[in-house]
Write a protein that holds these residues in place. Structure first.
Motif, PDB file in Angstrom:
ATOM      1  N   UNK A   1     -36.791 -19.085  18.777  1.00  0.00           N
ATOM      2  CA  UNK A   1     -35.519 -19.259  19.510  1.00  0.00           C
ATOM      3  C   UNK A   1     -34.411 -18.340  18.992  1.00  0.00           C
ATOM      4  N   UNK A   2     -34.718 -17.069  18.791  1.00  0.00           N
ATOM      5  CA  UNK A   2     -33.757 -16.158  18.160  1.00  0.00           C
ATOM      6  C   UNK A   2     -32.458 -16.028  18.951  1.00  0.00           C
ATOM      7  N   UNK A   3     -32.546 -15.959  20.289  1.00  0.00           N
ATOM      8  CA  UNK A   3     -31.331 -15.764  21.082  1.00  0.00           C
ATOM      9  C   UNK A   3     -30.451 -17.005  21.114  1.00  0.00           C
ATOM     10  N   UNK A   4     -30.941 -18.118  20.579  1.00  0.00           N
ATOM     11  CA  UNK A   4     -30.139 -19.336  20.468  1.00  0.00           C
ATOM     12  C   UNK A   4     -29.619 -19.531  19.048  1.00  0.00           C
ATOM     13  N   UNK A   5     -29.879 -18.561  18.172  1.00  0.00           N
ATOM     14  CA  UNK A   5     -29.538 -18.687  16.753  1.00  0.00           C
ATOM     15  C   UNK A   5     -28.487 -17.658  16.362  1.00  0.00           C
TER      16      UNK A   5
ATOM     17  N   UNK B   1     -36.902 -32.212  16.747  1.00  0.00           N
ATOM     18  CA  UNK B   1     -36.604 -30.791  16.916  1.00  0.00           C
ATOM     19  C   UNK B   1     -37.872 -29.962  16.795  1.00  0.00           C
ATOM     20  N   UNK B   2     -38.723 -30.278  15.838  1.00  0.00           N
ATOM     21  CA  UNK B   2     -39.954 -29.504  15.664  1.00  0.00           C
ATOM     22  C   UNK B   2     -40.894 -29.683  16.862  1.00  0.00           C
ATOM     23  N   UNK B   3     -40.942 -30.895  17.428  1.00  0.00           N
ATOM     24  CA  UNK B   3     -41.777 -31.112  18.607  1.00  0.00           C
ATOM     25  C   UNK B   3     -41.256 -30.333  19.818  1.00  0.00           C
TER      26      UNK B   3
ATOM     27  N   UNK C   1     -29.106 -24.738  31.809  1.00  0.00           N
ATOM     28  CA  UNK C   1     -29.975 -24.344  32.913  1.00  0.00           C
ATOM     29  C   UNK C   1     -31.277 -23.724  32.387  1.00  0.00           C
ATOM     30  N   UNK C   2     -31.171 -22.959  31.307  1.00  0.00           N
ATOM     31  CA  UNK C   2     -32.372 -22.354  30.709  1.00  0.00           C
ATOM     32  C   UNK C   2     -33.297 -23.423  30.141  1.00  0.00           C
TER      33      UNK C   2
ATOM     34  N   UNK D   1     -40.524 -25.634  23.781  1.00  0.00           N
ATOM     35  CA  UNK D   1     -39.529 -25.638  24.853  1.00  0.00           C
ATOM     36  C   UNK D   1     -38.310 -24.814  24.450  1.00  0.00           C
ATOM     37  N   UNK D   2     -37.902 -24.913  23.200  1.00  0.00           N
ATOM     38  CA  UNK D   2     -36.754 -24.137  22.732  1.00  0.00           C
ATOM     39  C   UNK D   2     -37.060 -22.641  22.743  1.00  0.00           C
ATOM     40  N   UNK D   3     -38.269 -22.271  22.379  1.00  0.00           N
ATOM     41  CA  UNK D   3     -38.636 -20.857  22.426  1.00  0.00           C
ATOM     42  C   UNK D   3     -38.618 -20.345  23.869  1.00  0.00           C
ATOM     43  N   UNK D   4     -39.139 -21.159  24.797  1.00  0.00           N
ATOM     44  CA  UNK D   4     -39.096 -20.777  26.208  1.00  0.00           C
ATOM     45  C   UNK D   4     -37.651 -20.718  26.704  1.00  0.00           C
ATOM     46  N   UNK D   5     -36.811 -21.640  26.232  1.00  0.00           N
ATOM     47  CA  UNK D   5     -35.386 -21.624  26.601  1.00  0.00           C
ATOM     48  C   UNK D   5     -34.741 -20.321  26.166  1.00  0.00           C
TER      49      UNK D   5
END
Length: 577
Positions: free
Chosen positions: A30-34, A79-81, A117-118, A85-89
């Motif tokens: 999830x780099x773009x969310x970090x 969060x780990x589960x 939305x993502x 989904x977070x990576x896809x987001x």
């Protein structure tokens, strides 16, 4: 991402720390969310992690700031589960930003507009593919978000105000409204010392003949400040601003300026205290402050030439709010024996406008052609464009706003109203905020933390009101504040080259940042026709602004420390005998 500065010692862990640790365990997905350091962005936590993964309403045991071992493990597992989904987001967000740039869309903050939305796209479709189908979905989402705003964008505002004939008409309306601003309804001859007396004096005097009004208004306004002290004494009681409801109200207010924060437990004052707030509204105490500023910032007739100079009362003042506050303070302390500038707040080192303007007399607003968040002037010095720019930039539910033509039409009248606000309860909130702001004491020095004692004729007391004690105790526990406090007594206060000294200076003049942010939130409520109905809703706004300013300062300190940590130390100077 902000985290509590003082974790307890009973085995519990700050929820923010648990989120940070679990997030970093997800790896680079999830780099773009970090952020740069790998921690989740503040908006990631606010818009995705808490509402969509943690869901405190369904899991109240995870709604507190500090978690026991079992709750911490539960949050970590959630969060780990959610890692896939977070990576896809994150991948959807990258695609939406790329498509947004290709379409030339620049309105709004992409994180505010697209994060949730993502997450929906990731939950429904998984990660985006490399084909045209995902691009088509991204275009559809972007178009859907644009349609929701209904054309209420900065670009639409710029286009609307670019017409020369329309600009000329608006400028004429601003000039006419500004010229009528001191002639009050029901004006007559006379002039007592109360609010009604000031109204009558101002009603027969032009803005260029109000030296006497400033003196009378200052006396009446000091009475209003004492009433504000009574209201603040009823705020900040047990549980105020600490519950989940209060926090949610503050967070929502930061984004839209509309949530009243009724979940706060701060409205526990007596009926008499609630009556004081209502009485301040009925007496027009907020309008009075605006008129006093128009009359020269509350100075006496001989205190300053600014009282009769209109827009030119402070020609050499810097455009920044901090410089304006400093200049106003120095002028106010040197010009009079009696009620000098800023003495309405019980502090001669603070200007009457509290940094809301860089001038002794706020100038007439212009139409304006553009705006930038990095160069916005003080609130009362902003153009029509700049005032609406902040509303359109900050609002996440712009479809609820009036259309751009209506926004402009209403803002013409609002910008010529006292304090740039039309709703009296919001103007009274400025008086309450000013009374709170002058007693803010992040460094705990006492001299800048004195508050008005409403029960002792307005005498200055080190503790101030209950609201002052709540806000100051919270602020003084901040680790960044503790370091700044050490810098103020150190013989070598800033060994880091001046970076932290600038931040420490902000803590010595906290009223400027506080009043600026308070005005923006009140202006947002005014645009949305959301008055403050009682003491509880007023305190939710005041306390929310205090928290927001504190969190912003904490983030700036962390950024400065990261910069200093990555900057190599200067080479030692070689000396010879």
């Amino acid at each position: 991402m902000p985290s509590p500065s003082q974790p307890p010692t009973d085995g519990r862990r700050p929820r923010a720390m648990v989120i940070d640790s679990a997030w970093r365990g997800l790896g680079p997905g999830p780099e773009s969310l970090s952020g740069p350091g790998g921690a989740p962005l503040t908006r990631t936590v606010k818009l995705i992690v808490l509402p969509l993964i943690v869901r405190p309403a369904l899991r109240p045991e995870l709604a507190t700031d500090f978690l026991g071992p079992r709750e911490a493990d539960q949050l970590d597992a959630l969060i780990r589960e959610s890692g896939p989904v977070l990576e896809a987001t994150a991948r959807w967000f990258t695609l939406l930003k790329k498509t947004r740039r290709a379409l030339g869309i620049v309105a709004g903050n992409p994180q505010d507009l697209y994060f949730q939305r993502c997450f929906e796209l990731a939950t429904e479709h998984g990660a985006p593919s490399e084909g045209a189908d995902s691009v088509a979905v991204a275009r559809e989402v972007l178009a859907d978000v644009a349609d929701v705003t209904g054309g209420r964008t900065v670009e639409a505002l710029r286009e609307w105000l670019s017409d020369p004939d329309r600009r000329e008409r608006l400028d004429t309306e601003l000039a006419a409204g500004w010229g009528r601003r001191a002639r009050l309804p029901g004006a007559g001859a006379g002039g007592g010392a109360g609010v009604a007396g000031v109204d009558r004096v101002a009603g027969v005097a032009g803005v260029d003949q109000v030296a006497g009004v400033a003196e009378v208004g200052s006396a009446a306004l000091r009475e209003a400040v004492l009433a504000a002290g009574q209201v603040l004494e009823s705020c900040g009681g047990r549980g105020s601003g600490t519950g989940a409801g209060a926090g949610a109200g503050a967070r929502s207010e930061a984004g839209t300026g509309t949530r009243s924060g009724t979940g706060s437990a701060s409205g526990r004052g007596s009926k008499a205290d609630a009556g004081v707030f209502t009485s301040m509204i009925e007496s027009g105490h907020g309008s009075l402050l605006g008129r006093v500023l128009w009359a020269g910032g509350g100075e006496t007739a001989g205190g300053s030439a600014g009282a009769g100079e209109g827009e030119g009362g402070s020609e050499g003042a810097d455009a920044s709010a901090s410089a304006g506050a400093g200049a106003g303070g120095s002028e106010g302390t040197g010009g009079s024996e009696g009620a000098g500038q800023g003495s309405i707040w019980g502090r001669r080192d603070i200007p009457a406008h509290l940094g809301l303007s860089a001038f002794d007399v706020p100038p007439r607003p212009e139409v304006g052609r553009g705006a930038s968040t990095a160069t916005l002037p003080a609130p009362l010095d902003r153009t029509l464009f700049e005032r609406l720019f902040t509303v359109l930039q900050a609002s996440t539910h712009r479809e609820e706003l009036p259309t751009v033509p209506e926004l402009v039409r209403h803002e013409v009248g609002r910008s010529c109203a006292p304090l740039g606000l039309r709703e009296e309860s919001l103007r009274v909130a400025v008086v309450l905020g000013g009374t709170l702001a002058v007693g803010l004491d992040p460094l705990g020095g006492g001299a800048t933390g004195a508050g008005l004692d409403p029960l002792d004729g307005g005498a200055l007391t080190p503790g101030g009101t209950a609201a002052h004690r709540v806000v100051n105790s919270r602020w003084q526990r901040e680790a960044s504040v503790l370091r700044a406090r050490r810098m103020t007594v150190s013989p070598r206060p800033d060994p880091d080259g001046g970076v932290l000294e600038a931040l420490a200076h902000d803590l010595r003049t906290p009223w400027t940042a506080y009043m600026r942010r308070l005005w923006v939130r009140l202006h947002g409520r005014d645009v949305r026709d959301a008055p403050l109905t009682d003491t509880a809703s007023a305190w939710a706004v005041l306390d929310g602004v205090a928290r927001s300013v504190m969190m912003d300062h904490r983030a700036r300190v962390r950024t400065a420390l990261r910069t200093l940590a990555t900057t190599p130390p200067p080479a030692a100077e070689r000396r010879s005998a």
